[in-house]
Scaffold this active site. Structure first.
Site, PDB file in Angstrom:
ATOM      1  N   GLU A 181      -2.324   5.248  17.787  1.00  0.00           N
ATOM      2  CA  GLU A 181      -0.862   5.188  17.781  1.00  0.00           C
ATOM      3  C   GLU A 181      -0.297   6.370  18.550  1.00  0.00           C
ATOM      4  O   GLU A 181      -0.918   7.431  18.606  1.00  0.00           O
ATOM      5  CB  GLU A 181      -0.350   5.258  16.341  1.00  0.00           C
ATOM      6  CG  GLU A 181      -0.781   4.095  15.477  1.00  0.00           C
ATOM      7  CD  GLU A 181      -0.208   4.227  14.073  1.00  0.00           C
ATOM      8  OE1 GLU A 181       0.835   3.633  13.809  1.00  0.00           O
ATOM      9  OE2 GLU A 181      -0.798   4.952  13.261  1.00  0.00           O
TER      10      GLU A 181
ATOM     11  N   ASP B 100      -4.710   6.587   4.711  1.00  0.00           N
ATOM     12  CA  ASP B 100      -3.585   5.819   5.245  1.00  0.00           C
ATOM     13  C   ASP B 100      -4.044   4.634   6.086  1.00  0.00           C
ATOM     14  O   ASP B 100      -3.384   3.597   6.119  1.00  0.00           O
ATOM     15  CB  ASP B 100      -2.698   6.756   6.089  1.00  0.00           C
ATOM     16  CG  ASP B 100      -1.441   6.072   6.601  1.00  0.00           C
ATOM     17  OD1 ASP B 100      -0.698   5.526   5.762  1.00  0.00           O
ATOM     18  OD2 ASP B 100      -1.207   6.069   7.830  1.00  0.00           O
TER      19      ASP B 100
ATOM     20  N   LYS C  40       0.841  -1.172   0.000  1.00  0.00           N
ATOM     21  CA  LYS C  40       0.000   0.000   0.000  1.00  0.00           C
ATOM     22  C   LYS C  40       0.883   1.231   0.000  1.00  0.00           C
ATOM     23  O   LYS C  40       2.038   1.101   0.409  1.00  0.00           O
ATOM     24  CB  LYS C  40      -0.942  -0.006   1.205  1.00  0.00           C
ATOM     25  CG  LYS C  40      -0.263   0.286   2.553  1.00  0.00           C
ATOM     26  CD  LYS C  40      -1.286   0.409   3.621  1.00  0.00           C
ATOM     27  CE  LYS C  40      -1.682   1.857   3.847  1.00  0.00           C
ATOM     28  NZ  LYS C  40      -0.851   2.564   4.824  1.00  0.00           N
TER      29      LYS C  40
ATOM     30  N   HIS D  54      -6.675  -0.656   6.465  1.00  0.00           N
ATOM     31  CA  HIS D  54      -6.586  -1.483   7.674  1.00  0.00           C
ATOM     32  C   HIS D  54      -7.917  -1.572   8.440  1.00  0.00           C
ATOM     33  O   HIS D  54      -8.370  -2.649   8.791  1.00  0.00           O
ATOM     34  CB  HIS D  54      -5.512  -0.956   8.629  1.00  0.00           C
ATOM     35  CG  HIS D  54      -4.149  -0.827   8.012  1.00  0.00           C
ATOM     36  ND1 HIS D  54      -3.674  -1.728   7.086  1.00  0.00           N
ATOM     37  CD2 HIS D  54      -3.151   0.070   8.181  1.00  0.00           C
ATOM     38  CE1 HIS D  54      -2.447  -1.376   6.718  1.00  0.00           C
ATOM     39  NE2 HIS D  54      -2.117  -0.287   7.363  1.00  0.00           N
TER      40      HIS D  54
HETATM   41  C1  BG6 Z   1       0.824   1.676   7.982  1.00  0.00           C
HETATM   42  C2  BG6 Z   1       0.519   3.155   7.967  1.00  0.00           C
HETATM   43  O1  BG6 Z   1       0.177   1.048   6.920  1.00  0.00           O
HETATM   44  O2  BG6 Z   1       0.408   1.116   9.214  1.00  0.00           O
HETATM   45  C3  BG6 Z   1       1.201   3.835   9.126  1.00  0.00           C
HETATM   46  O3  BG6 Z   1       0.985   3.730   6.751  1.00  0.00           O
HETATM   47  C4  BG6 Z   1       0.854   3.152  10.434  1.00  0.00           C
HETATM   48  O4  BG6 Z   1       0.844   5.215   9.180  1.00  0.00           O
HETATM   49  C5  BG6 Z   1       1.060   1.642  10.340  1.00  0.00           C
HETATM   50  O5  BG6 Z   1       1.662   3.709  11.450  1.00  0.00           O
HETATM   51  C6  BG6 Z   1       0.519   0.953  11.579  1.00  0.00           C
HETATM   52  O6  BG6 Z   1       0.902  -0.395  11.578  1.00  0.00           O
HETATM   53  P1  BG6 Z   1       1.055  -1.185  12.935  1.00  0.00           P
HETATM   54  O7  BG6 Z   1       1.296  -2.597  12.518  1.00  0.00           O
HETATM   55  O8  BG6 Z   1       2.215  -0.589  13.666  1.00  0.00           O
HETATM   56  O9  BG6 Z   1      -0.226  -0.997  13.694  1.00  0.00           O
END
Ligand code: BG6
Length: 478
Positions: free
Chosen positions: A211, A230, A143, A235
């Site tokens: 986050e 994003d 992505k 997700h």
């Molecule tokens: C990514 C996003 O796809 O996923 C980021 O571009 C984000 O902005 C990340 O921080 C989060 O992934 P995880 O696995 O740390 O929750």
């Protein structure tokens, strides 16, 4: 179980994702004995390395991104021996003949496009032109898969010129997370939940991906995306699909993806009033969003909360609340399925009885728990309390669970095995954009300004109000 011998080429082999995730993940699979004899991994990028130079570069990445205890010298050496490097010009001529010469016949071929989407077309075309990729070769694309519906369609069309859909693995790493897969096991491997899994018994669902990091370092990309593109379009959407989908007839790539696609197509357009957009302020020693993005006038959101509805029989009337943000109070991702309260309480009113809640925690402490109401032990009469039935993997599985594979390593092994179940199909991605585009379009039209929120908070107050208005509340971030 070891996979078949393979040739894996990582375009963008010196990039951030390769260093942080792909190469450490491959090392862990090697160390755990999942790679047979005859594996070859080739880094391909613009930098001028020879094989040994690349091995040293990868050794550094492993040391930086893996805990010391996992770096067994013998395993590290064995892994580095599998690696090679070719300097390749993605849009030019250099390196392609050499790459063609390195590929072997009779092994699985996979090409990881760990590069920006603007290079997907050039890479696909050259792999074809130089006869590097065989008819069964697989390509893995990262992505963002497009920026909107139109660009996603164009990307799909470009890839389709040279590769069949069954060869294309579009990664959404959330699908590789242990708990996310466990969600499917819990839903479709038990009789207990399915009869209750509908609007009649479920009050609402909350999906939170919070986050603590900001966007510093990747502001240029992020400022053109925002949380909607994003995180939500991919997700959170995938998590929503796994909660809301009908049981597929089998755990097979198209059966699963057909059901997910139906969910995405059933999403109703979201009313403007049901969306809260935020942007973080400077915190104690941390820069504000606009500083991180280096764009003082930015209208991009780093936080979003929204109420979403599905137009189908199962979910009519049951809201799904989604929220995600940067620089929040805690790194905390979970799905909460809140059941309805019993229709009539036979107990005294002040007993504190509440509704059951199934909580699926993605991070930290991957696991699941289900709150149930029981009698408080003791002679104090019929007092009820809520207790969690804890299904945390670390408790149930002990040692084994502390070494849960990272999402990427699991997904890369699935590519080698040729299993597309946990990858997005082209039509799924397009459907997700088709739902996202009008929402973003309306913000642009209105010149919608995100609300400011404090770094280290739970986002703008309005996100709490979004639920309060409905007599509900978010679970605490902890
Ligand atoms: C990514 C996003 O796809 O996923 C980021 O571009 C984000 O902005 C990340 O921080 C989060 O992934 P995880 O696995 O740390 O929750």
């Amino acid at each position: 179980i070891p996979v078949d011998p393979f040739d894996l080429v990582i375009f963008g082999g010196t990039g951030d994702l390769a260093r942080r995730k792909i190469l450490p993940g491959l090392y862990r699979r090697f160390r755990d004995g999942q790679m047979p004899e005859g594996v070859s991994i080739v880094g391909a990028a613009r930098s001028e390395f020879d094989d040994d130079g690349y091995r040293a570069f990868v050794a550094e990445a492993l040391a930086e991104f893996l805990p010391k205890a996992k770096l067994e010298p013998k395993a590290v050496k064995g892994f580095l021996d599998l690696l090679g490097y070719i300097a390749v010009d993605a849009t030019g001529k250099d390196g392609w003949a050499e790459l063609a010469g390195r590929m072997r016949k009779g092994v699985v071929q996979a090409f990881y496009f760990s590069v920006g989407p603007s290079l997907f077309g050039a890479l696909a075309e050259r792999l074809h032109k130089h006869k590097i990729a065989g008819a069964d070769a697989r390509i893995v694309v990262e992505k963002p898969f497009g920026h909107d519906l139109e660009s996603a369609k164009a990307l799909n069309a470009t890839l389709a010129k040279h590769f069949h859909e069954t060869q294309i693995y579009r990664i959404d790493h959330y699908l590789g997370k242990e708990t996310v897969q466990n969600l499917m096991a819990v839903r479709f491997g038990n009789m207990l939940f399915e009869p209750l899994w509908k609007n009649q018994y479920i009050d609402h669902v909350q999906i939170t991906v919070a986050e603590t990091v900001g966007v510093g370092g990747r502001g240029a990309y992020y400022d053109k995306s925002g949380a909607m593109r994003d995180m939500v379009q991919n997700h959170l959407m995938q998590l929503l699909c796994l909660i809301a989908m009908e049981p597929p007839s089998k755990f097979d790539p198209d059966a699963v993806r057909d059901e997910k696609l139906k969910v995405i197509r059933a999403l109703k357009p979201v009313e403007h009033e049901h969306i809260v957009r935020g942007q973080y302020r400077a915190g104690d020693g941390t820069p504000s969003y606009v500083e991180d993005a280096e764009n003082p006038d930015s209208l991009t959101e780093s936080f979003i909360a929204m109420k979403v509805h599905l137009a189908n029989w199962r979910w009519n009337g049951t809201p799904f609340y989604l929220r995600t943000g940067k620089r929040m109070k805690a790194r905390h991702s979970e799905i909460v399925v809140r059941f309805k309260e019993p229709p009539h309480s036979i107990f005294e009113e002040d007993t504190g009885q509440s509704a059951n809640e199934l909580r699926i925690r993605l991070q930290p402490n991957e696991g699941m728990d289900l709150t149930v109401t029981i009698k408080e032990p003791g002679p104090g009469g019929m007092r009820l309390i809520d207790v969690p039935l804890d299904m945390t993997f670390a408790d149930a599985l002990g040692e084994e669970a502390s070494d849960v594979p990272d999402a990427y390593e699991r997904l890369i092994m699935d590519v080698i095995r040729g299993n597309q179940t946990l990858f997005m199909r082209g039509d799924e991605v397009e459907a997700a954009w088709a739902w996202t585009d009008p929402i973003i379009g309306e913000w642009t039209e209105r010149e919608d300004r995100p609300l400011r929120y404090d770094a280290g908070s739970t986002g703008p107050e309005e996100a709490l109000i979004l639920m309060h208005r409905d007599g509900r509340r978010w679970r605490e971030l902890s």
